[in-house]
Scaffold this motif. Structure first.
Motif, PDB file in Angstrom:
ATOM      1  N   ALA A   1     -68.331  74.876 -40.954  1.00 31.72           N
ATOM      2  CA  ALA A   1     -68.466  76.315 -41.176  1.00 31.72           C
ATOM      3  C   ALA A   1     -69.822  76.649 -41.787  1.00 31.72           C
ATOM      4  N   GLY A   2     -70.474  77.651 -41.224  1.00 34.53           N
ATOM      5  CA  GLY A   2     -71.784  78.053 -41.712  1.00 34.53           C
ATOM      6  C   GLY A   2     -72.921  77.214 -41.194  1.00 34.53           C
ATOM      7  N   ARG A   3     -72.612  76.180 -40.419  1.00 36.28           N
ATOM      8  CA  ARG A   3     -73.652  75.268 -39.918  1.00 36.28           C
ATOM      9  C   ARG A   3     -73.713  75.227 -38.394  1.00 36.28           C
ATOM     10  N   VAL A   4     -72.551  75.287 -37.763  1.00 35.86           N
ATOM     11  CA  VAL A   4     -72.497  75.313 -36.302  1.00 35.86           C
ATOM     12  C   VAL A   4     -71.596  76.474 -35.899  1.00 35.86           C
ATOM     13  N   PRO A   5     -71.774  77.038 -34.717  1.00 34.00           N
ATOM     14  CA  PRO A   5     -70.906  78.142 -34.281  1.00 34.00           C
ATOM     15  C   PRO A   5     -69.450  77.701 -34.219  1.00 34.00           C
ATOM     16  N   LEU A   6     -68.558  78.553 -34.696  1.00 34.74           N
ATOM     17  CA  LEU A   6     -67.129  78.273 -34.667  1.00 34.74           C
ATOM     18  C   LEU A   6     -66.391  79.472 -34.095  1.00 34.74           C
ATOM     19  N   SER A   7     -65.413  79.205 -33.255  1.00 31.32           N
ATOM     20  CA  SER A   7     -64.545  80.248 -32.731  1.00 31.32           C
ATOM     21  C   SER A   7     -63.147  79.666 -32.583  1.00 31.32           C
ATOM     22  N   MET A   8     -62.191  80.213 -33.321  1.00 29.07           N
ATOM     23  CA  MET A   8     -60.831  79.694 -33.220  1.00 29.07           C
ATOM     24  C   MET A   8     -60.284  79.853 -31.809  1.00 29.07           C
ATOM     25  N   ALA A   9     -60.637  80.944 -31.160  1.00 28.76           N
ATOM     26  CA  ALA A   9     -60.143  81.168 -29.794  1.00 28.76           C
ATOM     27  C   ALA A   9     -60.721  80.136 -28.836  1.00 28.76           C
ATOM     28  N   ALA A  10     -62.017  79.880 -28.954  1.00 27.60           N
ATOM     29  CA  ALA A  10     -62.661  78.912 -28.061  1.00 27.60           C
ATOM     30  C   ALA A  10     -62.139  77.499 -28.313  1.00 27.60           C
ATOM     31  N   LEU A  11     -61.906  77.178 -29.571  1.00 26.07           N
ATOM     32  CA  LEU A  11     -61.403  75.848 -29.908  1.00 26.07           C
ATOM     33  C   LEU A  11     -59.921  75.713 -29.579  1.00 26.07           C
ATOM     34  N   GLY A  12     -59.198  76.825 -29.584  1.00 23.35           N
ATOM     35  CA  GLY A  12     -57.772  76.778 -29.307  1.00 23.35           C
ATOM     36  C   GLY A  12     -56.938  76.278 -30.469  1.00 23.35           C
TER      37      GLY A  12
ATOM     38  N   ALA B   1     -45.625  68.518 -32.711  1.00 24.66           N
ATOM     39  CA  ALA B   1     -46.352  67.918 -33.825  1.00 24.66           C
ATOM     40  C   ALA B   1     -47.470  68.840 -34.294  1.00 24.66           C
ATOM     41  N   VAL B   2     -47.906  68.590 -35.513  1.00 27.72           N
ATOM     42  CA  VAL B   2     -49.116  69.208 -36.046  1.00 27.72           C
ATOM     43  C   VAL B   2     -50.220  68.167 -35.975  1.00 27.72           C
ATOM     44  N   LEU B   3     -51.310  68.504 -35.332  1.00 23.94           N
ATOM     45  CA  LEU B   3     -52.491  67.648 -35.340  1.00 23.94           C
ATOM     46  C   LEU B   3     -53.487  68.217 -36.328  1.00 23.94           C
ATOM     47  N   SER B   4     -53.983  67.381 -37.231  1.00 28.20           N
ATOM     48  CA  SER B   4     -55.066  67.790 -38.120  1.00 28.20           C
ATOM     49  C   SER B   4     -56.312  67.016 -37.714  1.00 28.20           C
ATOM     50  N   LEU B   5     -57.369  67.755 -37.360  1.00 23.64           N
ATOM     51  CA  LEU B   5     -58.578  67.125 -36.845  1.00 23.64           C
ATOM     52  C   LEU B   5     -59.808  67.833 -37.397  1.00 23.64           C
ATOM     53  N   GLN B   6     -60.729  67.056 -37.940  1.00 24.62           N
ATOM     54  CA  GLN B   6     -61.974  67.616 -38.442  1.00 24.62           C
ATOM     55  C   GLN B   6     -62.820  68.193 -37.316  1.00 24.62           C
ATOM     56  N   ALA B   7     -63.565  69.224 -37.628  1.00 26.00           N
ATOM     57  CA  ALA B   7     -64.596  69.679 -36.695  1.00 26.00           C
ATOM     58  C   ALA B   7     -65.781  68.734 -36.757  1.00 26.00           C
ATOM     59  N   ALA B   8     -66.171  68.333 -37.985  1.00 24.67           N
ATOM     60  CA  ALA B   8     -67.280  67.399 -38.195  1.00 24.67           C
ATOM     61  C   ALA B   8     -66.901  66.457 -39.322  1.00 24.67           C
ATOM     62  N   ASN B   9     -67.233  65.193 -39.167  1.00 23.72           N
ATOM     63  CA  ASN B   9     -66.885  64.208 -40.180  1.00 23.72           C
ATOM     64  C   ASN B   9     -67.763  64.349 -41.414  1.00 23.72           C
TER      65      ASN B   9
END
Length: 224
Positions: free
Chosen positions: A178-189, A139-147
């Motif tokens: 994006a631009g407000r809190v640190p983001l890393s695609m690798a860390a988030l997986g 499946a594809v899960l779509s999930l917000q980082a922040a609401n």
């Protein structure tokens, strides 16, 4: 008493930053970046520098960053049932509080979409996600980082780990992060991440999909 008005609705749209305005003005004079003459090569260099800067927002590989006309088109591009790394159509799993651009802008048939519940704090219930992953194929899960309404941060890394273990992919709508809190695609997986410029000081009408690899790209997606 200071009666000046304070604008606090950055979740809807943030004021354009001076640096972004200046960059837009400079870009108006650029040539076609696909041309091989000197002016075209200058334009291509500017385009690729911008691609690298956007990818750096989430430590993503610049070669997989695809520009769009905003977050809505980014969601429509990323949320497709046929991805490069999979044979046959996928299912789509959505948190109950996802943005309307995600809930209504994807390319999946309604029968292939499942809405997952959130807890009283508005966070995706991971037990419900696990149950949904057990009920079918990848499946594809779509999930917000922040609401976009409450600012609640979702358990993206935990959810993405569950999806990856079940053979699926995770798309993270990071328009509000994006631009407000640190983001890393690798860390988030996560396999794909969506951004929208006007949420953090850029111009309206510009967004991007950042892919971790070719695996999660729609079959017909091409970088431009």
């Amino acid at each position: 008493m200071d009666r000046s008005r304070a604008y606090l609705d950055y979740n809807a749209s943030a004021p354009l930053r001076d640096a972004a305005r200046a960059a837009m003005a400079a870009a108006l004079d650029l040539a076609n970046p696909s041309s091989v003459h000197a002016e075209g090569r200058v334009a291509r260099a500017a385009l690729e520098a911008a691609r690298a800067d956007v990818a750096a927002l989430a430590d993503a590989p610049a070669r997989h960053a695809v520009f769009t006309s905003g977050g809505t088109e980014a969601a429509a591009m990323a949320l497709r049932p046929n991805l490069v790394g999979f044979e046959g159509p996928l299912r789509l799993l959505l948190g109950a509080t996802e943005h309307p651009a995600v809930r209504e802008g994807h390319g999946f048939p309604s029968a292939a979409v499942e809405i997952l519940p959130v807890d009283p704090d508005g966070r995706l219930r991971l037990d419900a996600l696990e149950a949904a992953l057990r009920r079918g194929g990848p499946a594809v899960l779509s999930l917000q980082a922040a609401n976009n309404e409450t600012g609640v941060l979702q358990p993206v890394a935990e959810a993405a780990a569950l999806v990856r273990a079940a053979g699926g992919v995770t798309v993270c709508d990071a328009a509000q992060a994006a631009g407000r809190v640190p983001l890393s695609m690798a860390a988030l997986g996560v396999d794909a991440l969506l951004v929208s410029a006007h949420k953090f000081g850029g111009p309206k009408g510009i967004g991007a999909v950042l892919y971790a690899s070719e695996r999660a790209k729609p079959v017909r997606a091409r970088s431009r």
